[in-house]
Design a protein around this motif. Structure first.
Motif, PDB file in Angstrom:
ATOM      1  N   LYS A 172       4.381  62.766  70.222  1.00 21.38           N
ATOM      2  CA  LYS A 172       5.480  63.636  70.267  1.00 21.38           C
ATOM      3  C   LYS A 172       4.894  64.178  71.783  1.00 21.38           C
ATOM      4  O   LYS A 172       5.631  64.547  72.411  1.00 21.38           O
ATOM      5  CB  LYS A 172       5.223  64.925  69.816  1.00 21.38           C
ATOM      6  N   ASP A 173       3.739  64.728  72.361  1.00 21.31           N
ATOM      7  CA  ASP A 173       3.520  64.683  73.623  1.00 21.31           C
ATOM      8  C   ASP A 173       3.688  63.817  74.628  1.00 21.31           C
ATOM      9  O   ASP A 173       4.529  63.858  75.274  1.00 21.31           O
ATOM     10  CB  ASP A 173       1.863  65.422  73.599  1.00 21.31           C
ATOM     11  N   THR A 174       2.874  63.132  74.422  1.00 18.81           N
ATOM     12  CA  THR A 174       3.321  61.428  75.041  1.00 18.81           C
ATOM     13  C   THR A 174       4.733  60.811  75.020  1.00 18.81           C
ATOM     14  O   THR A 174       5.271  61.048  76.136  1.00 18.81           O
ATOM     15  CB  THR A 174       2.514  60.276  74.730  1.00 18.81           C
ATOM     16  N   LYS A 175       5.532  61.203  74.186  1.00 21.34           N
ATOM     17  CA  LYS A 175       7.421  60.690  74.242  1.00 21.34           C
ATOM     18  C   LYS A 175       7.738  61.220  75.039  1.00 21.34           C
ATOM     19  O   LYS A 175       8.609  61.024  75.933  1.00 21.34           O
ATOM     20  CB  LYS A 175       7.181  60.647  72.780  1.00 21.34           C
ATOM     21  N   LYS A 176       6.861  63.599  75.115  1.00 16.25           N
ATOM     22  CA  LYS A 176       8.231  64.067  75.744  1.00 16.25           C
ATOM     23  C   LYS A 176       7.295  63.437  77.357  1.00 16.25           C
ATOM     24  O   LYS A 176       8.334  63.760  78.330  1.00 16.25           O
ATOM     25  CB  LYS A 176       7.644  65.659  75.391  1.00 16.25           C
ATOM     26  N   VAL A 178       6.626  60.726  79.189  1.00 21.11           N
ATOM     27  CA  VAL A 178       7.210  59.285  79.276  1.00 21.11           C
ATOM     28  C   VAL A 178       8.762  59.882  79.672  1.00 21.11           C
ATOM     29  O   VAL A 178       9.096  59.437  81.015  1.00 21.11           O
ATOM     30  CB  VAL A 178       7.351  58.688  78.552  1.00 21.11           C
ATOM     31  N   ALA A 179       9.399  61.008  78.662  1.00 15.03           N
ATOM     32  CA  ALA A 179      10.586  60.933  78.785  1.00 15.03           C
ATOM     33  C   ALA A 179      11.135  61.993  80.088  1.00 15.03           C
ATOM     34  O   ALA A 179      11.941  61.982  81.442  1.00 15.03           O
ATOM     35  CB  ALA A 179      12.153  61.751  78.119  1.00 15.03           C
ATOM     36  N   ASN A 180       9.901  62.482  80.713  1.00 11.36           N
ATOM     37  CA  ASN A 180       9.647  63.712  82.622  1.00 11.36           C
ATOM     38  C   ASN A 180       9.607  62.830  83.118  1.00 11.36           C
ATOM     39  O   ASN A 180      10.408  62.669  84.303  1.00 11.36           O
ATOM     40  CB  ASN A 180       8.973  64.381  81.892  1.00 11.36           C
ATOM     41  N   VAL A 181       8.617  61.267  82.885  1.00  9.23           N
ATOM     42  CA  VAL A 181       8.349  60.847  84.052  1.00  9.23           C
ATOM     43  C   VAL A 181      10.091  59.834  84.722  1.00  9.23           C
ATOM     44  O   VAL A 181      10.406  59.537  85.443  1.00  9.23           O
ATOM     45  CB  VAL A 181       7.672  59.523  84.034  1.00  9.23           C
ATOM     46  N   GLU A 182      10.587  59.792  83.230  1.00 13.46           N
ATOM     47  CA  GLU A 182      11.701  58.143  83.671  1.00 13.46           C
ATOM     48  C   GLU A 182      12.917  59.523  83.911  1.00 13.46           C
ATOM     49  O   GLU A 182      13.733  59.142  85.271  1.00 13.46           O
ATOM     50  CB  GLU A 182      12.128  58.423  82.643  1.00 13.46           C
ATOM     51  N   GLU A 183      12.727  61.031  83.268  1.00 10.72           N
ATOM     52  CA  GLU A 183      13.994  61.670  84.539  1.00 10.72           C
ATOM     53  C   GLU A 183      13.296  62.034  85.502  1.00 10.72           C
ATOM     54  O   GLU A 183      14.887  62.410  86.990  1.00 10.72           O
ATOM     55  CB  GLU A 183      14.087  62.842  83.426  1.00 10.72           C
ATOM     56  N   ALA A 184      11.908  61.992  86.403  1.00  9.29           N
ATOM     57  CA  ALA A 184      11.890  62.084  87.164  1.00  9.29           C
ATOM     58  C   ALA A 184      12.329  61.506  88.202  1.00  9.29           C
ATOM     59  O   ALA A 184      12.893  61.563  89.473  1.00  9.29           O
ATOM     60  CB  ALA A 184      10.302  62.392  87.121  1.00  9.29           C
ATOM     61  N   ALA A 185      11.996  60.164  87.250  1.00 14.77           N
ATOM     62  CA  ALA A 185      12.482  58.741  88.947  1.00 14.77           C
ATOM     63  C   ALA A 185      13.761  59.065  89.342  1.00 14.77           C
ATOM     64  O   ALA A 185      14.564  58.255  90.728  1.00 14.77           O
ATOM     65  CB  ALA A 185      12.219  58.199  88.059  1.00 14.77           C
ATOM     66  N   SER A 202       5.427  64.003  87.258  1.00 14.51           N
ATOM     67  CA  SER A 202       5.519  62.866  88.087  1.00 14.51           C
ATOM     68  C   SER A 202       3.984  62.385  88.244  1.00 14.51           C
ATOM     69  O   SER A 202       3.171  61.203  89.006  1.00 14.51           O
ATOM     70  CB  SER A 202       6.355  63.042  89.067  1.00 14.51           C
ATOM     71  N   GLU A 203       3.139  63.303  89.235  1.00 17.41           N
ATOM     72  CA  GLU A 203       1.687  63.135  89.908  1.00 17.41           C
ATOM     73  C   GLU A 203       0.814  62.772  88.544  1.00 17.41           C
ATOM     74  O   GLU A 203      -0.293  62.214  88.396  1.00 17.41           O
ATOM     75  CB  GLU A 203       1.657  64.878  89.874  1.00 17.41           C
ATOM     76  N   ARG A 204       0.434  63.721  87.035  1.00 22.97           N
ATOM     77  CA  ARG A 204      -0.236  62.620  86.534  1.00 22.97           C
ATOM     78  C   ARG A 204       0.173  61.192  86.010  1.00 22.97           C
ATOM     79  O   ARG A 204      -0.748  60.150  86.202  1.00 22.97           O
ATOM     80  CB  ARG A 204       0.648  63.971  84.718  1.00 22.97           C
ATOM     81  N   TRP A 205       1.638  61.136  86.035  1.00 25.51           N
ATOM     82  CA  TRP A 205       1.900  59.754  86.272  1.00 25.51           C
ATOM     83  C   TRP A 205       1.215  59.141  87.362  1.00 25.51           C
ATOM     84  O   TRP A 205       0.847  57.266  87.190  1.00 25.51           O
ATOM     85  CB  TRP A 205       3.422  59.173  86.514  1.00 25.51           C
ATOM     86  N   LEU A 309       2.391  52.577  77.612  1.00 28.61           N
ATOM     87  CA  LEU A 309       1.397  54.314  77.195  1.00 28.61           C
ATOM     88  C   LEU A 309       2.217  54.922  75.803  1.00 28.61           C
ATOM     89  O   LEU A 309       0.891  54.580  74.680  1.00 28.61           O
ATOM     90  CB  LEU A 309       1.834  55.350  78.240  1.00 28.61           C
ATOM     91  N   LEU A 310       3.648  54.871  76.144  1.00 29.34           N
ATOM     92  CA  LEU A 310       3.891  55.041  74.469  1.00 29.34           C
ATOM     93  C   LEU A 310       3.817  54.274  72.909  1.00 29.34           C
ATOM     94  O   LEU A 310       3.560  54.941  72.380  1.00 29.34           O
ATOM     95  CB  LEU A 310       5.674  55.315  74.179  1.00 29.34           C
ATOM     96  N   SER A 311       3.475  52.971  73.124  1.00 30.64           N
ATOM     97  CA  SER A 311       2.809  51.601  71.969  1.00 30.64           C
ATOM     98  C   SER A 311       1.675  51.863  71.531  1.00 30.64           C
ATOM     99  O   SER A 311       1.535  52.821  70.133  1.00 30.64           O
ATOM    100  CB  SER A 311       3.827  50.633  72.565  1.00 30.64           C
ATOM    101  N   PHE A 312       1.021  52.515  73.193  1.00 29.82           N
ATOM    102  CA  PHE A 312      -0.719  52.651  72.088  1.00 29.82           C
ATOM    103  C   PHE A 312      -0.492  53.900  71.540  1.00 29.82           C
ATOM    104  O   PHE A 312      -0.880  54.437  70.842  1.00 29.82           O
ATOM    105  CB  PHE A 312      -1.328  52.690  73.776  1.00 29.82           C
ATOM    106  N   SER A 313       0.713  55.404  72.192  1.00 31.45           N
ATOM    107  CA  SER A 313      -0.018  55.849  71.668  1.00 31.45           C
ATOM    108  C   SER A 313       0.955  56.631  70.095  1.00 31.45           C
ATOM    109  O   SER A 313       0.509  57.203  69.016  1.00 31.45           O
ATOM    110  CB  SER A 313       0.755  57.417  72.684  1.00 31.45           C
TER     111      SER A 313
END
Length: 443
Positions: A172-176, A178-185, A202-205, A309-313
């Protein structure tokens, strides 16, 4: 007047060993190398083949096969056998009326295993080493040794369930994330100012992508090609991270649970080969059917998402259960093999490998250190994923030949002998006595 002679306490020389456990230990040890070789020879590609080593053709088939049948299951079975081994070790001491000395020897045995683990990880350059974690979980196993098998299974299932829930929370944390990374983009593309949360994501990604980049992999490879002490220093932070995080994040749910299951199965006479062919056949059939169904779902999800990343999680949510059932399948299949009596010579050699499991396990690291790091041939990062299997098969053949020859002249492998001598605080018998040739008959 009662006899005050203290009980004779010493290591088992071989007469009391259970053949099926040694054969299984040999199979599992070889399976461990099959998985570990990716860490020995490739940078950051143990789980994700897209990072290094290739993810197409034979490399992809290799990843799929190991992910379906061996990922996690070899460690699970190694944990299972370790729990059984420590239970048998303590039980035999108690049957020799060792009393409180049994606990002394048991905990001293684990203390030295912990030291071996630190040496193995930091000085033999294997960051995936497991002896340190086994020692820590072994301290906990002591408290469960007299629990009824059904309760051991119940505790193990509870532990696995907790680990599953933790993995779900991580998903659930990873899903959030990834969503934040996409929104940041999107924000960046539209020239909008990022919120603090989106900026952090974005920095973590960016850091993750940098660590996985070809430049970073090349730097990692170069570090592994340096001299011994440079590689020790390079890997030390990773060793430290694993030794501090794994025990509470993974080992209790991953390792301890299987140790308890192993003790329960042993006390039910499952691991000694005493059940019927039908029992083991059913165990293998059900174990593989359920386990492969779960692992197929996980593997297909990862492939369909192109190793995201999300698929592994997401695959980690069912990870513990897939490997549990596959492990049961392996146990059933190996017990069938042992009971069948076929390939007796191969079974003898495999049992010898299992009897020297500690020596052979650490030997893997020594051999791979010479092959892959700058200590020897510097092949780290130079072989594709499927090509690493050539190294695996070569080591298998070498140990299948060496182990029975060694045990023909010695009671133990060198590491087993050292471990026992330190545990009992007394030098144990090592070299087998020479058998004199029979006298020639008078003609």
């Amino acid at each position: 007047m009662q006899d005050q002679t203290p009980p004779k306490i010493a290591a088992t020389l071989g007469m009391e060993r259970i053949q099926s456990l040694d054969v299984m230990r040999g199979f599992v040890l070889f399976g461990i190398l099959l998985m570990n070789i990716n860490g020995f020879g490739l940078a950051k590609a143990y789980s994700d083949p897209t990072v290094a080593g290739g993810s197409t053709g034979y490399n992809l088939y290799t990843w799929i096969t190991t992910n379906m049948f061996f990922e996690g299951t070899m460690r699970a079975l190694f944990s299972l056998l370790f729990g059984v081994g420590m239970y048998i070790f303590l039980d035999r001491l108690l049957k020799k009326d060792a009393g409180i000395k049994a606990a002394d020897i048991y905990f001293r045995r684990l203390m030295y295993l912990l030291v071996f683990g630190l040496i193995h990880g930091y000085l033999l350059l294997w960051v995936g080493e497991i002896l340190y974690q086994y020692a820590l979980m072994g301290f906990l196993v002591y408290s469960f040794r007299q629990m009824a098998p059904k309760r051991l299974i119940a505790v193990a299932i509870l532990l696995i369930s907790i680990g599953t829930f933790w993995n779900y929370v991580d998903y659930k944390d990873t899903k959030k994330f990834v969503a934040n990374v996409e929104e940041a983009a999107v924000y960046k593309a539209e020239g909008k100012e990022l919120t603090k949360e989106l900026e952090g994501a974005s920095e973590r990604w960016e850091k993750r992508e940098k660590d996985r980049s070809q430049e970073a992999i090349a730097e990692h490879n170069a570090e592994m090609h340096k001299g011994y002490f440079s590689v020790v220093a390079f890997l030390a932070p990773t060793n430290f991270e694993f030794d501090t995080i794994w025990p509470y994040r993974d080992d209790v749910w991953d390792v301890l649970s299987m140790m308890l299951i192993g003790i329960a199965l042993f006390r039910w006479n499952v691991l000694s080969g005493e059940k019927s062919f039908g029992f083991y056949g059913t165990m293998a059939l059900i174990g593989y059917a359920l386990g492969l169904a779960i692992n197929y779902y996980e593997t297909k999800s990862i492939l369909d998402a192109d190793f995201s990343l999300l698929s592994f999680s997401k695959s980690n949510i069912t990870y513990f259960w897939g490997r549990l059932f596959i492990s049961f399948g392996h146990v059933g299949a190996i017990m069938l093999f042992c009971k069948s009596g076929i390939l007796a010579g191969f079974q003898h050699s495999m049992a010898a490998v299992g009897k020297m499991a500690l020596t052979n396990y650490m030997m893997h690291s020594v051999i791979c250190m010479i092959i892959f790091t700058g200590v020897g041939f510097g092949m780290f990062g130079k072989l594709q994923r499927y090509e690493l299997l050539y190294v695996v098969f070569s080591i298998w053949i070498f140990q299948l030949i060496l182990s029975p020859i060694w045990l023909k002249y010695f009671y133990f492998g060198p590491m087993e002998w050292l471990w026992r001598s330190l545990s009992y605080q007394k030098r144990q018998l090592f070299k087998r006595p020479k058998i004199a040739p029979p006298s020639l008959a008078v003609q």
